[in-house]
Design an enzyme around this catalytic site. Structure first.
Site, PDB file in Angstrom:
ATOM      1  N   CYS A 200       0.827  -1.195   0.000  1.00  0.00           N
ATOM      2  CA  CYS A 200       0.000   0.000   0.000  1.00  0.00           C
ATOM      3  C   CYS A 200       0.859   1.241   0.000  1.00  0.00           C
ATOM      4  CB  CYS A 200      -0.937  -0.013   1.196  1.00  0.00           C
ATOM      5  SG  CYS A 200      -2.281  -1.180   0.968  1.00  0.00           S
ATOM      6  N   CYS A 346       6.239  -5.545  10.013  1.00  0.00           N
ATOM      7  CA  CYS A 346       6.877  -4.900   8.855  1.00  0.00           C
ATOM      8  C   CYS A 346       6.320  -3.481   8.796  1.00  0.00           C
ATOM      9  CB  CYS A 346       6.618  -5.678   7.564  1.00  0.00           C
ATOM     10  SG  CYS A 346       4.888  -5.722   7.102  1.00  0.00           S
TER      11      CYS A 346
END
Ligand code: ZN
Length: 388
Positions: A200, A346
């Site tokens: 994203c 992450c």
């Protein structure tokens, strides 16, 4: 020659002598003239996002004399934005992008009105916002916003000028089923599952690529307002900046489209806000940033494994986390605790979910995914974490 219907008659506004001088070089064009300039002055354009696409688009729309520019963006200016978001300067780091955009645009053209919204376009505000403008320039950098803006533009019968970039490639089009073309959903009926999206917010991009696309979006808006030339209705323009090749694809309205089709299945805004953070269909167990923070502050024993790349770890990390980049996991299994609760993280939660799926195949059972990754941690726990 499509032309947007403006709210008021463009004959109602007059141009001052300053304006006649400011725009003289474009008024000189037969296709623009005083009438075109008046139409620009009357027009209301909403730009979604003041980032890589929104920067060039709003800079040129403001300079061209679009009378009212709406800008919606919830972010603050970050150092890592500046190579492509030329609306903002180094001194603006930390400032709301909407504020920085307003200041910069008014320097370029103090005669126009800037309306800013420091928020995210969502299911509850999208209709009211978009209804208030003649044209939407979609400069959003994420799929949830893109679906939402396209859907609402269909219902409100507003042209939606689409742009997107990925690394060295970019594309642009004009979505306007009410003018005979397709909408975004005619091309992509449903959002892909989050794990299928490269990321994203993590992919790289060369600053000039969004600049090219944003300029094309501004151009399309100007042509629609003054009603001249051919536009991108029914055409998807694709640019490969590495080879500098422009290609074009014919696109059509899909009669089965869930939004603009003959019997639409979607008739009200869908909130995909959590889209990037959701591991839809994945059975990976998650933990929110707030829950993890509580565990840590209560002294519970928890191991933190960060699967990002070393350069990302250097920019920002959660204290006491251990870096094991995704690609190195198979050879570093021994370093991952088998018994203690381990939270894998992450940037946004996508790569860490993938890591957990792999590790479960290796017999690990104690793993939790940090939902929304470090981005969510910054939002909810530690705003001093550097953003990238
Ligand atoms: Zn459609």
């Amino acid at each position: 020659m499509a032309k947007v219907t403006l709210d008021k008659s463009s004959l109602e506004v007059d141009l001052s002598s300053d304006e006649l001088l400011r725009y003289s070089r474009q008024i000189n064009l037969a296709q623009v003239g005083k009438e075109g300039q008046r139409r620009l002055k009357e027009a209301r354009v909403l730009c979604i996002g003041a980032g890589g696409l929104g920067s060039p688009a709003t800079l040129y729309l403001a300079a061209a004399g679009v009378g009212t520019l709406g800008i919606i963006d919830q972010d603050t200016v970050d150092l890592s934005n500046l190579h492509r978001q030329l609306l903002h300067g180094t001194n603006d780091v930390g400032r709301a992008k909407t504020d920085s955009a307003r200041a910069r645009l008014l320097l370029i053209n103090p005669t126009i009105a800037i309306e800013t919204y420091t928020t995210r376009l969502n299911a509850s505000n999208a209709i009211d916002l978009i209804r208030n403008y003649d044209i939407v320039v979609d400069g959003s950098d994420n799929l949830p916003t893109r679906y939402l803006s396209s859907d609402v533009c269909v219902w409100e019968r507003k042209p939606n000028i689409y742009g997107s970039v990925h690394q060295f490639e970019g594309q642009a089009s004009l979505f306007a089923p009410h003018l005979g073309g397709p909408c975004y959903r005619c091309l992509f009926p449903e959002p892909p599952p989050p794990e299928a999206i490269p990321s994203c917010a993590e992919a790289g991009v060369l600053g000039v690529v969004p600049a090219l696309i944003g300029i094309i979006q501004a151009l399309e808006a100007i042509k629609l307002i003054i009603g001249t030339g051919d536009n991108l209705l029914g055409r998807l323009l694709h640019i490969d900046a590495l080879t500098l090749r422009f290609r074009e694809f014919k696109i059509r309205r899909d009669p089965n489209c869930p939004v603009c089709g003959d019997s639409p299945a979607i008739t009200e805004p869908v909130d995909y806000e959590q889209f990037c953070n959701r591991s839809k269909g994945s059975s990976v167990r998650g933990i929110t940033a707030v829950q993890l923070n509580e565990m840590i502050s209560q002294g519970e024993k928890v191991a933190l494994v960060d699967v990002r790349e070393p350069f990302e770890f250097e920019i920002a990390r959660i204290p006491n986390s251990q870096l094991i980049p995704l690609g190195t996991i198979p050879e570093r299994l021994a370093e991952i605790p088998r018994t203690a609760t381990t939270v894998v993280m992450c940037k946004t939660g996508v790569r860490s979910a993938r890591a957990i799926e792999f590790l479960r195949g290796e017999g690990f059972e104690n793993l939790l995914n940090l939902e929304g990754g470090l981005d969510a941690w910054r939002e909810a726990v530690d705003s001093t974490l550097r953003k990238y």
